[in-house]
Design an enzyme around this catalytic site. Structure first.
Site: not given
Ligand SMILES: *Cc1c(COP(=O)(O)O)cnc(C)c1O
Length: 368
Positions: A38, A136, A264, A313
């Site tokens: 991701k 969550r 700045y 920036m």
């Molecule tokens: C992002 C995520 C991971 C990866 O976690 P790391 O600590 O980067 O290994 C695993 N499972 C879920 C559900 C996640 O959202």
């Protein structure tokens, strides 16, 4: 690698291979490996990273959103891809691109099943997420009966895995909490299996879970940060190799006399004669203002150079008063000898935030 002439994020695929092999060496034979790619593979470039990991034999990928999954498919990734947090408006795309949704509530399960039913699908693979304390996303343990009853009646979808997520797997002070999450997940899985009459794949561990809770590897583990070279603790980080190095170059040197200001809002005032170097990297590239005002440092010719004043920036300025350097010299923002974990900590954040913030404007350069 030759010296850089602009800001680049160098990605060392050999280090990625090392980290994958290290993490896999912690697993029992047969445990599947899911690579979390991701957020543009934590900044490293999802298409190249995922294709390389697929060659190495990763079983599954995960992304957060549907668009990220589409990007993998368009790059030619063939392995199953879980979308961890899909929005129902994208369910058609999930099916079109053969992505596999994580379904975490009665509402999203119903909506996805109805989209699959309208298309006449049978046993389309989905992943059911259970909440064991992160609070969550996820079904509650008390939802198992309802979920099983639903999937028995809706054979357009088939849960190929049940999973949960640890809240504090990197924190030794939370050992008891993590263990209670693991035991809750086991109970959920047992209940599911006895009611449904089959056993989906089970997975609960992220990187720190893999390293700290071998008893919770179940059928598959999900690693993100570890693949990129960070272990969330000095003990594990030394076993891993940072995959990405963020490098820049000195555009111009300035000499400030006592009392002169820099940048700045005159964010730095020289207390003595100070030589500064201006770099073509700023908060729009992912180095936020929290790294400025002397909090954080970069490396110039192996020496530590603090970031002075406010990060702009497109530029930032560093103190090179005591460093032998010239315009055109390479600067390491973070890399093997100055890790993203250290740089992030100097500004009160974590490696995850630093590396995923590197914007698309920064060119990715792959080294094999
Ligand atoms: C992002 C995520 C991971 C990866 O976690 P790391 O600590 O980067 O290994 C695993 N499972 C879920 C559900 C996640 O959202």
């Amino acid at each position: 690698m030759s010296k850089v002439t602009e800001t680049v994020f160098e990605v060392d695929l050999n280090a990625l291979r090392h980290n994958f092999e290290y993490l896999r060496s912690k697993l029992q034979p047969g445990t599947k490996f899911l690579a979390v790619v991701k957020a543009y593979a934590y900044g490293h470039g999802a298409p190249t990273t995922a294709l390389f990991l697929e060659e190495l034999g990763v079983d599954y990928f995960a992304v957060a959103y549907t668009g990220e999954g589409i990007e993998l498919r368009e790059a030619g990734v063939q392995a199953p891809v879980i979308v961890l947090h899909p929005q129902p408006t994208h369910f058609e795309d999930i099916l079109r691109y053969k992505l596999e949704p994580s379904l975490y509530s009665k509402g999203v399960l119903q909506r996805f099943a109805s989209v699959a039913e309208i298309r006449g699908l049978h046993e389309y693979p989905v992943h059911l997420k259970f909440n064991t304390g992160l609070n969550r996303l996820g079904f509650d343990s008390g939802d198992v009966e309802k979920v099983v009853a639903f999937i028995k009646q809706h054979t357009a979808v088939k849960p190929v895995s049940l999973f949960s997520h640890l809240a504090a797997s990197e924190d030794p002070k939370e050992l008891d909490f993590s263990r209670s999450q693991i035991s809750d997940f086991k109970q959920i899985a047992e209940r599911f299996e006895s009611l449904a009459g089959f056993r989906p794949l089970l997975h609960q561990c992220n990187t720190s879970g893999i390293l700290c809770y071998p008893e919770a590897h179940f059928d598959m583990v999900r690693s993100g940060i570890g693949l990129y070279g960070y272990g969330n603790s000095p003990e594990y980080s030394t076993q891993l190799q940072p995959v990405g190095s963020l490098k820049s170059v000195i555009s111009q040197l300035h000499r400030l006399e006592k009392g002169q200001s820099l940048g700045y809002n005159r964010g730095f005032i020289a207390e003595k004669t100070t030589v500064t170097a201006t770099l073509p990297i700023g908060h729009a590239d992912g180095i936020g203002r929290q790294y400025g005002k002397g909090k954080s440092s970069v490396l110039v010719n192996g020496q530590v150079a603090p970031i002075l004043g406010n990060v702009c920036m497109d530029m930032l300025m560093i103190d090179v008063t005591d460093i032998d350097c010239r315009e055109g010299d390479e600067v390491i923002i973070f890399g093997k000898n100055h890790s993203a974990e250290e740089l992030a900590a100097s500004a009160g954040t974590i490696s995850y935030e630093l590396i995923t913030a590197i914007s698309r404007r920064v060119k990715r350069v792959y080294k094999r």
